[in-house]
Design an enzyme around this catalytic site. Structure first.
Site, PDB file in Angstrom:
ATOM      1  CG  ASP A  33      -2.057   0.986   1.089  1.00 45.77           C
ATOM      2  OD1 ASP A  33      -3.210   0.539   0.961  1.00 45.77           O
ATOM      3  OD2 ASP A  33      -1.801   2.213   1.112  1.00 45.77           O
ATOM      4  CG  ASN A  91     -12.508  -0.529   3.555  1.00 45.07           C
ATOM      5  OD1 ASN A  91     -12.947  -0.833   4.661  1.00 45.07           O
ATOM      6  ND2 ASN A  91     -11.305   0.013   3.392  1.00 45.07           N
ATOM      7  CB  VAL A 100      -9.098   1.731  -5.154  1.00 46.19           C
ATOM      8  CG1 VAL A 100      -8.722   1.219  -6.540  1.00 46.19           C
ATOM      9  CG2 VAL A 100      -8.107   2.794  -4.684  1.00 46.19           C
ATOM     10  CG  HIS A 104      -8.663  -3.130  -2.475  1.00 48.38           C
ATOM     11  ND1 HIS A 104      -9.582  -2.445  -3.227  1.00 48.38           N
ATOM     12  CD2 HIS A 104      -8.493  -2.407  -1.345  1.00 48.38           C
ATOM     13  CE1 HIS A 104      -9.949  -1.337  -2.588  1.00 48.38           C
ATOM     14  NE2 HIS A 104      -9.309  -1.299  -1.434  1.00 48.38           N
ATOM     15  CG  HIS A 106      -6.709  -2.906   3.024  1.00 51.57           C
ATOM     16  ND1 HIS A 106      -6.017  -1.725   2.864  1.00 51.57           N
ATOM     17  CD2 HIS A 106      -7.923  -2.707   2.444  1.00 51.57           C
ATOM     18  CE1 HIS A 106      -6.784  -0.849   2.225  1.00 51.57           C
ATOM     19  NE2 HIS A 106      -7.948  -1.423   1.957  1.00 51.57           N
TER      20      HIS A 106
HETATM   21  P1  AMP Z   1      -9.804   1.330   0.185  1.00 52.00           P
HETATM   22  O1  AMP Z   1     -10.179   2.499   1.036  1.00 52.00           O
HETATM   23  O2  AMP Z   1     -10.097   0.012   0.853  1.00 52.00           O
HETATM   24  O3  AMP Z   1     -10.382   1.429  -1.211  1.00 52.00           O
HETATM   25  O4  AMP Z   1      -8.238   1.358   0.082  1.00 52.00           O
HETATM   26  C1  AMP Z   1      -7.528   1.829  -1.024  1.00 52.00           C
HETATM   27  C2  AMP Z   1      -6.070   1.742  -0.664  1.00 52.00           C
HETATM   28  O5  AMP Z   1      -5.325   1.888  -1.859  1.00 52.00           O
HETATM   29  C3  AMP Z   1      -5.585   2.821   0.302  1.00 52.00           C
HETATM   30  O6  AMP Z   1      -5.038   2.191   1.470  1.00 52.00           O
HETATM   31  C4  AMP Z   1      -4.524   3.576  -0.498  1.00 52.00           C
HETATM   32  O7  AMP Z   1      -3.422   3.983   0.274  1.00 52.00           O
HETATM   33  C5  AMP Z   1      -4.126   2.539  -1.552  1.00 52.00           C
HETATM   34  N1  AMP Z   1      -3.582   3.071  -2.794  1.00 52.00           N
HETATM   35  C6  AMP Z   1      -4.106   4.046  -3.581  1.00 52.00           C
HETATM   36  N2  AMP Z   1      -3.336   4.249  -4.675  1.00 52.00           N
HETATM   37  C7  AMP Z   1      -2.299   3.363  -4.579  1.00 52.00           C
HETATM   38  C8  AMP Z   1      -1.165   3.078  -5.391  1.00 52.00           C
HETATM   39  N3  AMP Z   1      -0.917   3.748  -6.535  1.00 52.00           N
HETATM   40  N4  AMP Z   1      -0.307   2.110  -4.988  1.00 52.00           N
HETATM   41  C9  AMP Z   1      -0.534   1.452  -3.830  1.00 52.00           C
HETATM   42  N5  AMP Z   1      -1.590   1.675  -3.027  1.00 52.00           N
HETATM   43  C10 AMP Z   1      -2.462   2.620  -3.381  1.00 52.00           C
END
Ligand code: AMP
Length: 121
Positions: A33, A91, A100, A104, A106
């Site tokens: 992340d 999430n 995003v 995914h 975490h």
């Molecule tokens: P969520 O809130 O579950 O959608 O988490 C999205 C996660 O994606 C967050 O923890 C961000 O820090 C991570 N994230 C966003 N852009 C990138 C990226 N380019 N590379 C790695 N992680 C990312």
């Protein structure tokens, strides 16, 4: 919600933007992340175009679901988190504060993680 091919994780899968890759197999891809919330914070994503847990659970093929969750376990083991322990989280939607729109999971670890949610919220 239709899958958006331009989301950041789709671009990572296509190699259009860089990432710190941790693991890859037929069904899953994992990377660090960019904004870690724990000493170890890795994201595991399916290779297929699924917007969230809801979409993945309803529409992915059995082999994709099996392969994906086996990969989550394999990544945690590869990171040597299986013995000390770790947390997984996914999430979905606005109450889940999903940012995003590509499903995914975490993986958090590397320290005692504390309670699952802030008390009193
Ligand atoms: P969520 O809130 O579950 O959608 O988490 C999205 C996660 O994606 C967050 O923890 C961000 O820090 C991570 N994230 C966003 N852009 C990138 C990226 N380019 N590379 C790695 N992680 C990312």
């Amino acid at each position: 919600m239709a899958y958006d091919d331009e989301n950041v994780f789709a671009k990572i899968l296509r190699g259009e933007i860089p990432c710190a890759k941790v693991y890859e197999d037929d069904h899953a891809f994992a990377f660090n992340d960019i904004n870690p919330q724990a000493p170890v914070h890795v994201l595991v994503i399916p290779k297929g175009p699924y917007t969230s847990m809801d979409d993945f659970a309803a529409n992915a093929k059995d082999a994709e679901i099996t392969g994906f969750f086996r990969a989550v376990g394999a990544v945690a083991k590869q990171l040597k988190l299986d013995k000390p322990g770790y947390r997984i989280l996914a999430n979905h939607g606005s109450d889940g504060m999903q940012e995003v729109p590509h499903f995914h999971v975490h993986i958090f670890g590397g320290k005692l993680l504390g309670p699952m949610l802030r008390r009193g919220d």
